[in-house]
Design a protein around this motif. Structure first.
Motif, mmCIF file in Angstrom:
data_model
loop_
_atom_site.group_PDB
_atom_site.id
_atom_site.type_symbol
_atom_site.label_atom_id
_atom_site.label_comp_id
_atom_site.label_asym_id
_atom_site.label_seq_id
_atom_site.Cartn_x
_atom_site.Cartn_y
_atom_site.Cartn_z
ATOM 1 N N ALA A 166 -39.512 -37.250 -20.182
ATOM 2 C CA ALA A 166 -40.726 -37.108 -19.533
ATOM 3 C C ALA A 166 -41.689 -38.218 -20.468
ATOM 4 C CB ALA A 166 -41.577 -35.936 -20.017
ATOM 5 N N CYS A 167 -41.217 -38.845 -21.625
ATOM 6 C CA CYS A 167 -41.944 -40.039 -22.278
ATOM 7 C C CYS A 167 -41.532 -41.320 -21.548
ATOM 8 C CB CYS A 167 -41.432 -40.010 -23.664
ATOM 9 S SG CYS A 167 -41.795 -38.580 -24.864
ATOM 10 N N PHE A 168 -40.537 -41.302 -20.834
ATOM 11 C CA PHE A 168 -40.290 -42.679 -20.116
ATOM 12 C C PHE A 168 -40.416 -42.381 -18.679
ATOM 13 C CE2 PHE A 168 -37.245 -42.557 -23.728
ATOM 14 C CZ PHE A 168 -37.528 -43.797 -24.336
ATOM 15 N N GLY A 169 -41.097 -41.235 -18.236
ATOM 16 C CA GLY A 169 -41.365 -41.228 -16.789
ATOM 17 C C GLY A 169 -40.095 -40.984 -15.943
ATOM 18 N N LEU A 170 -39.193 -40.239 -16.446
ATOM 19 C CA LEU A 170 -37.946 -39.986 -15.572
ATOM 20 C C LEU A 170 -37.816 -38.525 -15.483
ATOM 21 C CD1 LEU A 170 -35.547 -42.378 -17.682
ATOM 22 C CD2 LEU A 170 -36.691 -42.786 -15.392
ATOM 23 N N GLN A 171 -37.358 -38.262 -14.465
ATOM 24 C CA GLN A 171 -36.817 -36.653 -14.209
ATOM 25 C C GLN A 171 -35.645 -36.398 -14.883
ATOM 26 O OE1 GLN A 171 -35.928 -35.823 -10.198
ATOM 27 N NE2 GLN A 171 -35.550 -33.537 -10.607
ATOM 28 N N ALA A 172 -35.708 -35.321 -15.768
ATOM 29 C CA ALA A 172 -34.693 -34.561 -16.549
ATOM 30 C C ALA A 172 -33.442 -34.546 -15.823
ATOM 31 C CB ALA A 172 -35.123 -33.684 -17.345
ATOM 32 N N PRO A 173 -32.226 -34.822 -16.025
ATOM 33 C CA PRO A 173 -30.768 -34.430 -15.579
ATOM 34 C C PRO A 173 -30.691 -33.069 -15.445
ATOM 35 C CG PRO A 173 -30.419 -35.919 -17.197
ATOM 36 C CD PRO A 173 -31.912 -35.600 -17.373
ATOM 37 N N ARG A 174 -29.873 -32.735 -14.604
ATOM 38 C CA ARG A 174 -29.468 -31.217 -14.571
ATOM 39 C C ARG A 174 -28.902 -30.625 -15.754
ATOM 40 N NH1 ARG A 174 -27.863 -28.572 -9.001
ATOM 41 N NH2 ARG A 174 -27.290 -30.348 -7.770
ATOM 42 N N ILE A 175 -28.167 -31.416 -16.568
ATOM 43 C CA ILE A 175 -27.493 -31.029 -17.790
ATOM 44 C C ILE A 175 -28.705 -30.815 -18.833
ATOM 45 C CG2 ILE A 175 -26.856 -33.356 -18.626
ATOM 46 C CD1 ILE A 175 -24.609 -30.420 -18.939
ATOM 47 N N TRP A 176 -29.429 -31.538 -18.911
ATOM 48 C CA TRP A 176 -30.658 -31.331 -19.804
ATOM 49 C C TRP A 176 -31.416 -30.074 -19.324
ATOM 50 C CZ3 TRP A 176 -31.808 -33.187 -24.418
ATOM 51 C CH2 TRP A 176 -32.883 -32.628 -24.888
ATOM 52 N N GLN A 177 -31.626 -29.810 -18.202
ATOM 53 C CA GLN A 177 -32.403 -28.573 -17.826
ATOM 54 C C GLN A 177 -31.358 -27.494 -18.071
ATOM 55 O OE1 GLN A 177 -33.146 -29.423 -13.713
ATOM 56 N NE2 GLN A 177 -34.761 -30.684 -14.008
#
Length: 77
Positions: A59-70
């Motif tokens: 989120a700090c870089f404005g990216l969507q978190a990958p599924r593995i992170w979720q």
């Protein structure tokens, strides 16, 4: 540790083959591999820390978190 296991192994082999010569020492990796291993160790600990505190670095870089992170956020234990 490993030295004791090595000495026991040498003792067993010498009991069976008394004329054999056995030498051993620690293997030192090339410095670049040592640096890579250190980096990966620190990276792993930071990653575990971010998962435990539920901080999303993407989120700090404005990216969507990958599924593995979720998945990691949902299954912290």
């Amino acid at each position: 540790g490993y030295r004791q296991v090595f000495e026991e192994y040498v003792w067993v082999i010498r009991q069976r083959y008394p004329d054999i010569r056995i030498e051993g020492e620690n293997y030192l990796p090339q410095p670049v591999y040592g640096h890579i291993a250190s980096f990966l160790s620190v990276f792993k600990l930071v990653l575990i820390g971010l998962i435990l505190v539920a901080k999303d670095p993407f989120a700090c870089f404005g990216l969507q978190a990958p599924r593995i992170w979720q998945w990691g956020q949902e299954n912290q234990v």
